[in-house]
Design an enzyme around this catalytic site. Structure first.
Site, PDB file in Angstrom:
ATOM      1  N   ASP A  40     -57.047  -1.652  35.033  1.00 51.65           N
ATOM      2  CA  ASP A  40     -56.629  -0.417  34.362  1.00 51.65           C
ATOM      3  C   ASP A  40     -56.455  -0.713  32.874  1.00 51.65           C
ATOM      4  O   ASP A  40     -55.528  -1.415  32.473  1.00 51.65           O
ATOM      5  CB  ASP A  40     -55.319   0.058  34.996  1.00 51.65           C
ATOM      6  CG  ASP A  40     -54.782   1.346  34.384  1.00 51.65           C
ATOM      7  OD1 ASP A  40     -55.232   1.739  33.293  1.00 51.65           O
ATOM      8  OD2 ASP A  40     -53.886   1.954  34.997  1.00 51.65           O
ATOM      9  N   MET A  41     -57.353  -0.160  32.053  1.00 50.11           N
ATOM     10  CA  MET A  41     -57.334  -0.393  30.610  1.00 50.11           C
ATOM     11  C   MET A  41     -57.044   0.903  29.868  1.00 50.11           C
ATOM     12  O   MET A  41     -57.857   1.836  29.867  1.00 50.11           O
ATOM     13  CB  MET A  41     -58.681  -0.963  30.144  1.00 50.11           C
ATOM     14  CG  MET A  41     -59.052  -2.296  30.771  1.00 50.11           C
ATOM     15  SD  MET A  41     -57.897  -3.644  30.368  1.00 50.11           S
ATOM     16  CE  MET A  41     -58.093  -3.781  28.600  1.00 50.11           C
ATOM     17  N   GLU A  42     -55.875   0.971  29.244  1.00 53.22           N
ATOM     18  CA  GLU A  42     -55.498   2.139  28.447  1.00 53.22           C
ATOM     19  C   GLU A  42     -54.426   1.725  27.454  1.00 53.22           C
ATOM     20  O   GLU A  42     -53.732   0.732  27.636  1.00 53.22           O
ATOM     21  CB  GLU A  42     -55.004   3.275  29.352  1.00 53.22           C
ATOM     22  CG  GLU A  42     -53.916   2.864  30.337  1.00 53.22           C
ATOM     23  CD  GLU A  42     -53.612   3.962  31.342  1.00 53.22           C
ATOM     24  OE1 GLU A  42     -53.210   5.051  30.904  1.00 53.22           O
ATOM     25  OE2 GLU A  42     -53.744   3.715  32.551  1.00 53.22           O
ATOM     26  N   TRP A  43     -54.276   2.483  26.391  1.00 50.81           N
ATOM     27  CA  TRP A  43     -53.208   2.216  25.435  1.00 50.81           C
ATOM     28  C   TRP A  43     -51.873   2.610  26.056  1.00 50.81           C
ATOM     29  O   TRP A  43     -51.814   3.524  26.875  1.00 50.81           O
ATOM     30  CB  TRP A  43     -53.419   2.994  24.140  1.00 50.81           C
ATOM     31  CG  TRP A  43     -54.673   2.669  23.383  1.00 50.81           C
ATOM     32  CD1 TRP A  43     -55.599   3.553  22.945  1.00 50.81           C
ATOM     33  CD2 TRP A  43     -55.108   1.377  22.933  1.00 50.81           C
ATOM     34  NE1 TRP A  43     -56.605   2.905  22.253  1.00 50.81           N
ATOM     35  CE2 TRP A  43     -56.329   1.563  22.236  1.00 50.81           C
ATOM     36  CE3 TRP A  43     -54.601   0.082  23.064  1.00 50.81           C
ATOM     37  CZ2 TRP A  43     -57.045   0.506  21.657  1.00 50.81           C
ATOM     38  CZ3 TRP A  43     -55.318  -0.975  22.495  1.00 50.81           C
ATOM     39  CH2 TRP A  43     -56.514  -0.765  21.805  1.00 50.81           C
TER      40      TRP A  43
END
Length: 271
Positions: free
Chosen positions: A154-157
């Site tokens: 899971d890649m998010e800011w």
């Protein structure tokens, strides 16, 4: 002679009967949807939503296979009820950073298996730990099971984080992603899935990062409208869905393909 003929006919009919024919299944037709209850998959479900979007392009319920993603915020779930109402897969939060595990991971992981819901574990990435540390933490806490779905990154800011607000440059982001993905793929023997949002995708130029399957978030338009021609396997279309068996708002996703494609994908990735 009549009795003999009747016995022959009965035998022929019995030979044509399958297990599926004998299964207690009820169906109802609603527009283009076919809702099948029992152990069979529910096709084209259309879930309620507490904050619905007015879909003008391709609509979520035009996809036949739907699923959900969960974490501690959903607490205990009735997975059998969710499955009987159209949930065909689940993504379960397992770990975060290099030292946090979701409070409900173990419960969700075991309960989905008991209910017969195909599931994957996902890791929420923090940029305050190295990719190798985070991959090791995920491996330490997520079982290696042959029949589970591929692991998810899971890649998010995360600007609301009280401990880690770092935003590395795009090249660093892609490099760290690659490290994590390679370590996890080697351990589990399955190519991981990347989850991401529109802003993170654009900020880090992921359009050229195509070696992995994608699970894309887009709650106000089909991914083809928001991510261009970038391929995707799953689409998260709402975070305010209503799913029987899940308390409160639910994230709902679809598989990007028909039922035959879904069964093939399962055979290839969870066999």
């Amino acid at each position: 002679m009549r009795r003999l003929a009747a016995l022959i006919l009965l035998g022929a009919l019995s030979a044509c009967t399958t297990v599926d024919d004998l299964a207690p299944v009820s169906s109802r037709q609603t527009g283009t949807q076919t809702i099948t209850q029992g152990e069979a998959m529910v096709r084209y479900p259309r879930f309620d939503d507490s904050d619905p979007h007015d879909w003008t392009g391709r609509k979520p319920w035009e996809h036949p296979v739907h699923g959900t993603d969960v974490s501690k915020y959903q607490s205990t779930i009735d997975w059998r009820q969710a499955k009987s109402n159209g949930i065909s897969f689940a993504f379960i939060k397992a770990t975060e950073g290099g030292d946090r595990i979701d409070d409900y991971f173990d419960e969700h992981w075991k309960a989905t298996k008991a209910a017969g819901v195909p599931r994957a574990a996902y890791h929420f990435y923090y940029f305050c730990r190295t990719a190798a540390e985070q991959a090791a933490w995920f491996i330490r806490n997520v079982p290696r099971e042959r029949n589970s779905l591929p692991p998810v990154l899971d890649m998010e800011w995360n600007p609301q984080s009280p401990t880690c607000k770092l935003r590395p440059d795009a090249a660093t982001v892609r490099s760290e992603m690659k490290t994590f993905l390679q370590i996890v793929e080697k351990f589990y023997g399955k190519k991981p899935i990347i989850y991401t949002s529109i802003d993170f995708f654009d900020d880090n130029q992921l359009a050229g990062f195509r070696e992995y399957p994608y699970w894309l978030r887009s709650v106000a338009g089909h991914p083809s409208e928001r991510y261009g021609s970038h391929p995707f396997t799953f689409w998260q279309y709402t975070g305010t869905g209503v799913v029987p068996g899940i308390k409160g708002d639910a994230d709902i996703n679809v598989f990007n393909g028909n039922e035959a494609a879904w069964k093939k994908w399962l055979r290839e990735n969870a066999g």
